[in-house]
Write a protein that holds these residues in place. Structure first.
Motif, PDB file in Angstrom:
ATOM      1  N   GLN A 736       0.857  -1.112  -0.005  1.00  0.00           N
ATOM      2  CA  GLN A 736       0.057   0.004  -0.227  1.00  0.00           C
ATOM      3  C   GLN A 736       0.773   1.220   0.095  1.00  0.00           C
ATOM      4  O   GLN A 736       0.611   2.195  -0.768  1.00  0.00           O
ATOM      5  CB  GLN A 736      -0.976  -0.007   1.246  1.00  0.00           C
ATOM      6  N   PHE A 737       1.967   1.274   0.754  1.00  0.00           N
ATOM      7  CA  PHE A 737       2.786   2.364   0.865  1.00  0.00           C
ATOM      8  C   PHE A 737       3.782   2.797  -0.746  1.00  0.00           C
ATOM      9  O   PHE A 737       3.490   3.780  -0.929  1.00  0.00           O
ATOM     10  CB  PHE A 737       3.765   2.356   2.011  1.00  0.00           C
ATOM     11  N   LEU A 738       4.031   1.599  -1.192  1.00  0.00           N
ATOM     12  CA  LEU A 738       4.477   1.868  -2.426  1.00  0.00           C
ATOM     13  C   LEU A 738       3.587   2.324  -3.284  1.00  0.00           C
ATOM     14  O   LEU A 738       4.213   2.914  -4.457  1.00  0.00           O
ATOM     15  CB  LEU A 738       5.065   0.243  -2.857  1.00  0.00           C
ATOM     16  N   VAL A 739       2.276   2.123  -3.352  1.00  0.00           N
ATOM     17  CA  VAL A 739       1.545   2.478  -4.491  1.00  0.00           C
ATOM     18  C   VAL A 739       1.128   4.058  -3.786  1.00  0.00           C
ATOM     19  O   VAL A 739       1.094   4.982  -4.699  1.00  0.00           O
ATOM     20  CB  VAL A 739       0.014   1.806  -4.445  1.00  0.00           C
ATOM     21  N   VAL A 740       0.739   4.434  -2.519  1.00  0.00           N
ATOM     22  CA  VAL A 740       0.501   5.538  -2.030  1.00  0.00           C
ATOM     23  C   VAL A 740       1.393   6.778  -2.105  1.00  0.00           C
ATOM     24  O   VAL A 740       0.997   7.705  -2.726  1.00  0.00           O
ATOM     25  CB  VAL A 740      -0.154   5.321  -0.536  1.00  0.00           C
ATOM     26  N   ALA A 741       2.486   6.377  -1.872  1.00  0.00           N
ATOM     27  CA  ALA A 741       3.602   7.366  -2.052  1.00  0.00           C
ATOM     28  C   ALA A 741       3.781   8.215  -3.250  1.00  0.00           C
ATOM     29  O   ALA A 741       3.695   9.170  -3.340  1.00  0.00           O
ATOM     30  CB  ALA A 741       4.907   6.885  -1.106  1.00  0.00           C
ATOM     31  N   PRO A 742       4.025   7.292  -4.361  1.00  0.00           N
ATOM     32  CA  PRO A 742       4.300   8.044  -5.693  1.00  0.00           C
ATOM     33  C   PRO A 742       2.914   8.453  -6.066  1.00  0.00           C
ATOM     34  O   PRO A 742       2.828   9.540  -6.693  1.00  0.00           O
ATOM     35  CB  PRO A 742       4.726   6.768  -6.551  1.00  0.00           C
ATOM     36  N   ALA A 743       1.791   7.965  -5.709  1.00  0.00           N
ATOM     37  CA  ALA A 743       0.476   8.350  -6.109  1.00  0.00           C
ATOM     38  C   ALA A 743       0.226   9.704  -5.568  1.00  0.00           C
ATOM     39  O   ALA A 743      -0.262  10.709  -6.199  1.00  0.00           O
ATOM     40  CB  ALA A 743      -0.497   7.274  -5.765  1.00  0.00           C
ATOM     41  N   LEU A 744       0.718   9.811  -4.336  1.00  0.00           N
ATOM     42  CA  LEU A 744       0.372  11.149  -3.688  1.00  0.00           C
ATOM     43  C   LEU A 744       1.176  12.267  -4.181  1.00  0.00           C
ATOM     44  O   LEU A 744       0.634  13.389  -4.456  1.00  0.00           O
ATOM     45  CB  LEU A 744       0.670  11.116  -2.112  1.00  0.00           C
ATOM     46  N   LEU A 775       8.307  18.706  -5.261  1.00  0.00           N
ATOM     47  CA  LEU A 775       8.950  18.679  -3.966  1.00  0.00           C
ATOM     48  C   LEU A 775       7.875  18.578  -2.818  1.00  0.00           C
ATOM     49  O   LEU A 775       8.074  17.923  -1.825  1.00  0.00           O
ATOM     50  CB  LEU A 775      10.065  19.821  -3.807  1.00  0.00           C
ATOM     51  N   ILE A 776       6.951  19.392  -2.940  1.00  0.00           N
ATOM     52  CA  ILE A 776       5.905  19.402  -1.806  1.00  0.00           C
ATOM     53  C   ILE A 776       5.061  18.071  -1.919  1.00  0.00           C
ATOM     54  O   ILE A 776       4.804  17.387  -0.893  1.00  0.00           O
ATOM     55  CB  ILE A 776       5.027  20.452  -2.132  1.00  0.00           C
ATOM     56  N   GLY A 777       4.960  17.697  -3.146  1.00  0.00           N
ATOM     57  CA  GLY A 777       4.312  16.500  -3.322  1.00  0.00           C
ATOM     58  C   GLY A 777       5.099  15.177  -2.695  1.00  0.00           C
ATOM     59  O   GLY A 777       4.564  14.453  -2.155  1.00  0.00           O
ATOM     60  N   ALA A 778       6.316  15.166  -2.704  1.00  0.00           N
ATOM     61  CA  ALA A 778       7.312  14.188  -2.333  1.00  0.00           C
ATOM     62  C   ALA A 778       7.131  13.996  -0.972  1.00  0.00           C
ATOM     63  O   ALA A 778       7.159  13.169  -0.505  1.00  0.00           O
ATOM     64  CB  ALA A 778       8.781  14.420  -2.720  1.00  0.00           C
ATOM     65  N   VAL A 779       7.205  15.328  -0.352  1.00  0.00           N
ATOM     66  CA  VAL A 779       7.183  15.419   1.024  1.00  0.00           C
ATOM     67  C   VAL A 779       5.693  14.861   1.611  1.00  0.00           C
ATOM     68  O   VAL A 779       5.688  14.130   2.339  1.00  0.00           O
ATOM     69  CB  VAL A 779       7.054  16.822   1.718  1.00  0.00           C
ATOM     70  N   GLY A 780       4.807  15.351   0.796  1.00  0.00           N
ATOM     71  CA  GLY A 780       3.467  14.601   1.387  1.00  0.00           C
ATOM     72  C   GLY A 780       3.312  13.276   0.721  1.00  0.00           C
ATOM     73  O   GLY A 780       2.722  12.720   1.680  1.00  0.00           O
ATOM     74  N   GLY A 781       4.095  12.824  -0.064  1.00  0.00           N
ATOM     75  CA  GLY A 781       3.988  11.400  -0.558  1.00  0.00           C
ATOM     76  C   GLY A 781       4.564  10.396   0.414  1.00  0.00           C
ATOM     77  O   GLY A 781       3.878   9.510   1.183  1.00  0.00           O
ATOM     78  N   ILE A 782       5.643  10.849   0.739  1.00  0.00           N
ATOM     79  CA  ILE A 782       6.593  10.092   1.717  1.00  0.00           C
ATOM     80  C   ILE A 782       6.035  10.185   3.222  1.00  0.00           C
ATOM     81  O   ILE A 782       5.697   9.315   3.772  1.00  0.00           O
ATOM     82  CB  ILE A 782       8.121  10.459   1.601  1.00  0.00           C
ATOM     83  N   GLY A 783       6.095  11.599   3.658  1.00  0.00           N
ATOM     84  CA  GLY A 783       5.674  11.665   5.062  1.00  0.00           C
ATOM     85  C   GLY A 783       4.294  11.254   5.259  1.00  0.00           C
ATOM     86  O   GLY A 783       3.980  10.660   6.412  1.00  0.00           O
TER      87      GLY A 783
END
Length: 872
Positions: A736-744, A775-783
């Motif tokens: 789920q995380f591997l899908v949610v993080a890049p998708a977010l 950059l904002i999306g990466a923070v939101g996706g990973i965090g």
């Protein structure tokens, strides 16, 4: 015609749910003859043999007529001798009236003659074909495999099963005989013998026409072992056809909030996650099995239901007609019957009896294993017997241990086995119990009447060196029955955790010792035991995803705030390293500000969710993610699930966006000196709150709605165990995380451009560069992905609370999963589907009470009162 006769016999035996051996025992016909008849290998049949088989199968008149017709046609076809002459040789010949074909069957009178015990087949099992029948067979296979493993793990057959016998239950707690036999008006009930022991429990159940049986027994009398044996014997007799018996622990059922059908389905989904797959009509397979009457509930522990709910539970059971087996302690069940003014409708009842002194004499000495000894040369006759070989107990008359036969000559080098078990370990104690003249012997004899106490005594003395069971007769040390029971309970964990040399693995490596000495293990087990005590009930199920519920809500919320704050802060620092336009100091400050904001946002949402759920934990995920286009593509999940995920994502994302806008303004004020009270700053902050709220909200709604559409039930073929369910959820959450993080990440970047384009003319000039959006999306996706996993999944709660918080406070070991699995293999815990339970409720009560007594602020807990229940 012989083949047709054999085919019919096989089918009738399968319908009766009997094996060839059981039919042989009932009929007196040998297994060899039954096998020959069913395989068409016998062409010379006696009518008396077929009559005996028909009686054993309790056939109706129509089936008997078919058997006799096939038998007559087989004789006419030249099968060899006349009916009634020669042939099988297993049954006495039956007199035959010339010119008349005998059709034995039930008499038309209301009942048979007194003393006859017909074998009843119970309520007919439903006939189901196709995919659902295959699912039922798979469930039967898994239930059989799991219970065989549990029976072996409990060492039930080491050295042999303790006798579990019963007698008919008192009339006041069972229904009328004519109701049990489901007779019509005016019909007289026949006499049905329900006596038996552990080896015949399934056979006794088949004598009950209604298919409803109540098993009563005091604490430790062997009810749980009996249910396991019933399920295994029933499955063996039925050959995996018809209803599948499944054990359900009743302690978690609240009949005032959950219907029996829904509760049964929920337990099936918990212990068999693959039954969450959708059937032909869209319902889960668990629901389809229950609705098709393919599940035979074995309801274990009626007395474990909260005292105030037992009357409602009995009334709910009486509102159904499904066959079932129910176990309970006698007093609790009798009280519920009085409160409901009715017993369990159509149910027969048996009550387990105590072990006898003869049972102890036959069992306990065989649990003391022999000490290995070197082989001795056995001298031949005529030679002196060596001194070391004389007077060896247990080797024959006189104890000589020598072979008195043979001729004179040199020493015989034949290797003979050494003597039997360690002599005298239980002899003195059993001799005192055989004639209990002393009060101490009477007290101990009263204790050792249940399998539980006998197993505890065996563990303490037969399996631990240098322990003498005669100490149990010390009247000064054990002045009461209760003190003896507490001594046996207190010694079980230390005996189970005695040091053992770790075995080498297949590669030859010796694993490191776990470091769980008896003292620490008892403290950790005591903590788990006392946390199972609720305000209104004494729970039995020790689920790994509910261990964190033992912490106060405030502590759990604080743990989530800290965990999510660190996750977002670390994600912000990692992503900030990629942004060359921002200095290290500003990046560090941004992470320090964003982390607490995100932590408060996720903590608030978490507090709201657990309040709505009544403080309970998140259930393990029963779904996995699949690729679009497989198994029917999108849209297999219910629309309400998609809508709920979309709504939660929209609200949570909007709150997160508002918090991000506030943190951004605070960062600029601290790092760049922008005044917070300035009108432009306030206006900019409000605009950012709206924009970021819509960006984060729409992105989260889209992603979590998409995840809901991609979810499918877990694809497993084995019944869940605690360890396998934990591993499966860890893998599910990782995917789920591997899908949610890049998708977010992509969704935040894309939705940012769309929102800015739509609001550009309404809120004034807006700036959203693609690089900043990524950059904002990466923070939101990973965090955000990590925070979602830690706060809103069962595995995340396990990590935050059970793997980190509780070990930090010393209440559990660092590797709790390994500790629980080790306790299971040591016999302290048992497995019931996907959860653990303590070996017995008495042991759980003892460990919990001992743990509370050692705390500075001790408050006694109350348990359901019953004789022998171990109430502190």
């Amino acid at each position: 015609m012989t083949d047709q006769l054999g085919t019919l016999l096989r089918r009738l035996r399968a319908q009766a749910g009997l094996t060839q051996e059981q039919v042989a025992e009932r009929s007196g016909v040998s297994v060899r003859t039954i096998r020959r008849l069913e395989n068409g290998g016998s062409t010379d049949h006696r009518l008396g043999t077929v009559n005996l088989l028909a009686d054993a199968l309790d056939l109706g008149r129509e089936d008997r007529e078919r058997l006799v017709a096939l038998l007559a046609r087989s004789r006419e076809g030249g099968g060899g001798g006349e009916v009634g002459d020669g042939g099988d040789g297993d049954a006495p010949p039956t007199p035959r009236v010339p010119g008349e074909v005998s059709v034995p069957g039930p008499t038309p009178e209301p009942g048979p003659a007194p003393g006859t015990v017909p074998l009843l087949t119970g309520t007919p099992a439903p006939v189901v074909s196709g995919g659902l029948a295959d699912v039922a067979r798979e469930l039967a296979t898994e239930v059989r495999r799991r219970l065989r493993r549990e029976e072996a793990h409990r060492r039930v057959h080491d050295p042999f099963p303790l006798p579990v016998r019963w007698r008919s239950a008192p009339a006041g707690v069972t229904d009328r005989p004519d109701n049990i036999q489901r007779l019509g008006p005016g019909a007289l009930p026949r006499e049905v013998d329900l006596s038996g022991d552990l080896r015949s429990v399934a056979e006794v159940y088949r004598r009950i026409s209604s298919g409803r049986l109540v098993v009563l027994g005091r604490a430790g009398s062997g009810k749980s072992i009996l249910t396991i044996r019933f399920v295994l014997d029933h499955l063996e007799a039925s050959g995996g056809q018809g209803r599948v018996p499944v054990v359900f622990g009743l302690g978690s059922w609240d009949p005032t909030t959950t219907a029996l059908r829904d509760w049964l389905i929920g337990r099936l989904l918990r212990d068999h996650p693959h039954l969450a797959r959708r059937g032909p009509r869209g319902a889960p397979l668990a629901a389809a099995l229950v609705d098709a009457d393919l599940v035979l509930p074995v309801l274990d522990g009626f007395d474990e239901i909260a005292e105030g709910l037992r009357r409602e539970a009995l009334e709910s059971l009486n509102a159904t007609s499904l066959p079932l087996v129910l176990t309970s302690r006698p007093d609790e069940f009798a009280e519920a019957v009085r409160a409901a003014h009715a017993p369990l409708l159509w149910a027969a009842g048996v009550e387990l009896t105590d072990l006898t002194h003869e049972d102890l004499v036959g069992y306990l000495p065989r649990t003391a294993r022999p000490v290995p000894r070197t082989a001795r040369p056995v001298p031949k006759a005529g030679r002196p017997v060596p001194k070391a070989a004389r007077a060896v107990p247990g080797t024959g008359a006189g104890g000589a241990g020598a072979d008195a036969a043979g001729d004179a000559g040199g020493a015989d080098t034949t290797v003979r086995p050494g003597p039997g078990p360690e002599p005298g370990l239980w002899d003195g104690l059993l001799e005192e119990l055989g004639a209990p003249a002393a009060p101490a012997a009477e007290r101990l004899a009263a204790v050792l009447t249940t399998p539980l106490m006998v197993v505890l005594a065996r563990t303490m003395y037969s399996e631990v060196p240098d322990r003498d069971p005669v100490e149990l007769l010390d009247a000064a040390r054990f002045p009461t029955v209760r003190s003896l029971e507490e001594h046996l309970l207190a010694g079980f964990v230390p005996a189970s955790y005695r040091r053992r040399a770790p075995e080498r693995d297949t590669a030859g490596h010796r694993p490191r010792p776990a470091g769980w000495d008896a003292g620490r293990a008892e403290r950790w087990l005591g903590y788990l035991a006392q946390q199972l005590v609720g305000r209104d009930r004494d729970r039995q199920d020790l689920a790994w995803w509910r261990i964190g519920d033992s912490l106060p809500r405030s502590t759990r919320v604080l743990a989530v705030v800290v965990a999510t704050a660190l996750s977002v802060a670390v994600a912000d620092w990692l992503v900030g390293l990629l942004n060359t336009g921002t200095g290290a100091g500003e990046t560090f400050l941004q992470g320090c500000l964003m982390g607490p904001v995100a932590g408060l946002a996720f903590g608030s949402a978490y507090a709201l969710v657990i309040s709505v759920r009544g403080g309970t934990a998140f259930e393990p995920a029963r779904v996995r993610l699949r690729q679009p286009g497989l198994h029917g593509g999108l849209g297999r999940r219910p629309v309400r699930t998609f809508a709920a995920r979309f709504r939660d994502g929209l609200l949570g994302g909007f709150v997160m966006g508002v918090g991000y806008a506030c943190a951004l303004s605070l960062e600029r004020a601290v790092f760049r000196g922008t005044p917070l009270a300035d009108a432009d700053t306030v206006e900019s902050t409000l605009i950012n709150m709206v924009c970021f709220g819509l960006i984060f909200g729409s992105a989260a709604a889209l992603v979590f709605g998409l995840v809901a559409a991609l979810e499918a039930p877990v694809d497993v073929t084995a019944a869940a165990t605690p360890v396998s369910l934990l591993a499966a959820n860890r893998a599910t959450v990782a995917r789920q995380f591997l899908v949610v993080a890049p998708a977010l990440t992509v969704a935040i970047a894309g939705s940012g451009g769309l929102v800015v384009a739509l609001l550009q003319g309404v809120l004034g000039p807006l700036n959203w560069r693609l690089a900043d959006g990524l950059l904002i999306g990466a923070v939101g996706g990973i965090g955000g992905g990590v925070s979602y996993v830690l706060a809103f999944t069962a595995w995340g709660q396990w990590v935050v609370l059970t793997r980190i918080w509780l070990p930090l406070t010393g209440r559990l070991p660092w590797d709790t999963a390994a500790f629980l699995d080790d306790a299971y293999h040591r016999g302290v815990l048992r497995q019931t589907g996907a959860v653990y339970q303590f070996r017995h409720a008495r042991l759980q009560h003892h460990l919990g009470r001992t743990f509370r007594e050692r705390q500075r602020r001790y408050s006694a807990a109350t348990f359901p009162s019953a004789s022998g229940a171990g109430t502190p």
